[in-house]
Design a protein around this motif. Structure first.
Motif, short mmCIF file in Angstrom:
data_model
loop_
_atom_site.label_atom_id
_atom_site.label_comp_id
_atom_site.label_asym_id
_atom_site.label_seq_id
_atom_site.Cartn_x
_atom_site.Cartn_y
_atom_site.Cartn_z
N THR A 207 0.85 -1.18 0.00
CA THR A 207 0.00 0.00 0.00
C THR A 207 0.89 1.23 0.00
O THR A 207 2.08 1.15 0.30
CB THR A 207 -0.93 0.04 1.22
N THR B 119 0.66 5.87 0.16
CA THR B 119 0.02 7.17 0.04
C THR B 119 1.07 8.19 -0.36
O THR B 119 2.17 8.21 0.18
CB THR B 119 -0.63 7.59 1.37
N ALA C 73 -4.08 -0.72 -13.20
CA ALA C 73 -5.22 -0.23 -12.42
C ALA C 73 -6.44 -1.11 -12.69
O ALA C 73 -6.84 -1.27 -13.84
CB ALA C 73 -5.52 1.22 -12.77
N ARG D 36 -9.35 -0.96 -10.28
CA ARG D 36 -10.45 -0.12 -9.80
C ARG D 36 -9.88 1.22 -9.38
O ARG D 36 -8.81 1.29 -8.77
CB ARG D 36 -11.18 -0.79 -8.63
N ARG E 230 -8.02 6.65 -5.07
CA ARG E 230 -7.60 5.32 -4.62
C ARG E 230 -7.53 4.41 -5.85
O ARG E 230 -8.54 4.26 -6.57
CB ARG E 230 -8.60 4.77 -3.60
N GLU F 78 -6.64 0.60 -7.08
CA GLU F 78 -6.42 -0.78 -6.68
C GLU F 78 -5.77 -1.55 -7.82
O GLU F 78 -6.25 -1.52 -8.96
CB GLU F 78 -7.74 -1.44 -6.28
N THR F 79 -4.67 -2.23 -7.52
CA THR F 79 -3.92 -3.00 -8.51
C THR F 79 -3.62 -4.38 -7.95
O THR F 79 -3.76 -4.60 -6.74
CB THR F 79 -2.59 -2.30 -8.86
N VAL G 2 -2.59 -1.30 -3.19
CA VAL G 2 -3.56 -0.20 -3.24
C VAL G 2 -2.81 1.09 -2.96
O VAL G 2 -2.04 1.17 -1.99
CB VAL G 2 -4.69 -0.41 -2.21
N GLU H 87 -2.88 5.56 -2.95
CA GLU H 87 -3.75 6.72 -2.79
C GLU H 87 -2.96 8.01 -2.95
O GLU H 87 -1.77 8.08 -2.62
CB GLU H 87 -4.42 6.69 -1.42
#
Length: 366
Positions: A2, A4, A167, A169, A178, A180-181, A185, A187
């Motif tokens: 993940t 950010t 990607a 979603r 956001r 999702e892969t 994820v 952001e």
């Protein structure tokens, strides 16, 4: 995995890597690349030449703004990314209108006689040349050094590149995008769409109005020159009507049908009939026969309707930034466009003329 960051870039080609290099000194950046390496598609299949007069007026301005960086790529690599080549345009009688349109507004073009054209590219048939001109300052670009140099510069400033991360979603909530892969994820408040031929698909996943971008296949083949002929110092030569072009490549000739067939975004491959027709057009202009194709490939050049790149924030969704539609000009305009991305994202004045920045604005398409 993940993560950010301040900026999330979808696409690890020359556009995405360039944007990351210019954003990373002042912000945290993550680049998501769907393939297992950067530059797998359009970037890695480029004709790899800088032509000042290539494209419409907006693109020619971007070409000119990119040249100083390509010549002196401070921070990207230690020496020039350019090497001498030259680009020669030739026309039959039927192509004179196209020839004159190309020269309209062009800079640094020198008119040639048919004899001079043949002296520069000795395979040409003199009797078929009604007009010729050369841009002597057109130069080969070391595309891989530019791409990897951008990526190294971005990484030095903390940018992260994540491969195998298409990607699946995309959503936005509380001012944050956001993505999702399969590889995690990610952001960020700003999502930069540098997905090349897949850019409209990314917009669709994000719920953003599509740009009308159309991927178009461009094919090429490597053929051997006649025995004993050294082509290394020859210029690129192109027909004025875009029926074909040929360029020396590692002692051989790269010949393209200059095709632009609309296709869905995919890992492009050559249409054998299209390639054969293009090689035939090349044969009509030269004294050699094409008896063997050593290898061939295809890539995708993606255009919106006005054939000008789309660079800037979307009108219909906060924090969604377009960096798409570069067509066949993506490598040679990347230095200028990457700086523009940073200027727009950080709300700084751009060195580009105001009319050029406005011509790139996504607002024109909607």
């Amino acid at each position: 995995m993940t993560g950010t960051s301040d900026f999330l870039i979808v696409g690890g080609g020359i556009a995405g890597a360039g944007a990351a290099a210019r954003l990373a000194p002042d912000a945290s950046v993550t680049v998501l690349e769907m393939e297992d390496a950067l530059g797998r598609h359009a970037t890695g299949r480029s004709a790899a030449i800088y032509i000042r007069n290539y494209g419409n007026a907006t693109l020619r301005a971007l070409n000119a703004a990119s040249e100083p960086v390509l010549t002196s790529p401070e921070g990207i690599c230690e020496e020039s990314l350019l090497s001498p080549r030259g680009e020669m345009l030739i026309a039959t009688e039927d192509e004179l209108d196209d020839f004159n349109k190309y020269l309209n507004g062009a800079e640094g073009m020198e008119m040639l006689t048919a004899d001079q054209a043949v002296a520069l590219f000795p395979l040409l048939k003199k009797e078929g040349i009604a007009a010729a001109a050369i841009e002597r300052e057109a130069q080969d670009i070391d595309v891989d050094r530019l791409l990897q140099g951008f990526a190294r510069l971005a990484r030095r400033h903390g940018a992260r590149f994540v491969i195998n991360a298409p990607a699946q979603r995309i959503s936005r909530s509380a001012g944050v995008w956001r993505v999702e892969t399969p590889n995690g994820v990610f952001e960020a408040p700003v999502l930069i769409n540098a997905a090349g031929a897949w850019a409209d698909q990314i917009a669709g996943l994000a719920g953003v109005a599509r740009s009308g971008l159309v991927p178009m296949r461009r094919s090429a083949a490597i053929i051997p020159p006649p025995d004993g002929v050294d082509v290394s110092g020859w210029p690129l030569v192109a027909s004025a009507s875009d029926g074909w072009y040929a360029k020396p490549d590692a002692g051989k000739l790269m010949v393209s049908p200059a095709d632009e067939d609309p296709v869905e975004p995919h890992d492009a491959w050559v249409d054998d009939m299209v390639l054969a027709e293009g090689l035939h057009r090349f044969e009509q202009a030269v004294t050699m026969a094409v008896t063997r194709v050593e290898r061939s490939w295809a890539g995708l050049r993606s255009f919106v309707p006005d054939r000008t790149p789309v660079v800037g924030y979307a009108l219909d969704s906060d924090g969604f930034f377009w960096l798409a539609g570069q067509g066949g000009y993506g490598v040679q305009t990347a230095p200028a466009l990457s700086r523009l991305v940073a200027d727009l994202c950080f709300d700084r004045p751009s060195e580009l003329p105001e009319n050029v920045v406005e011509a790139l604005n996504p607002a024109r398409l909607f």
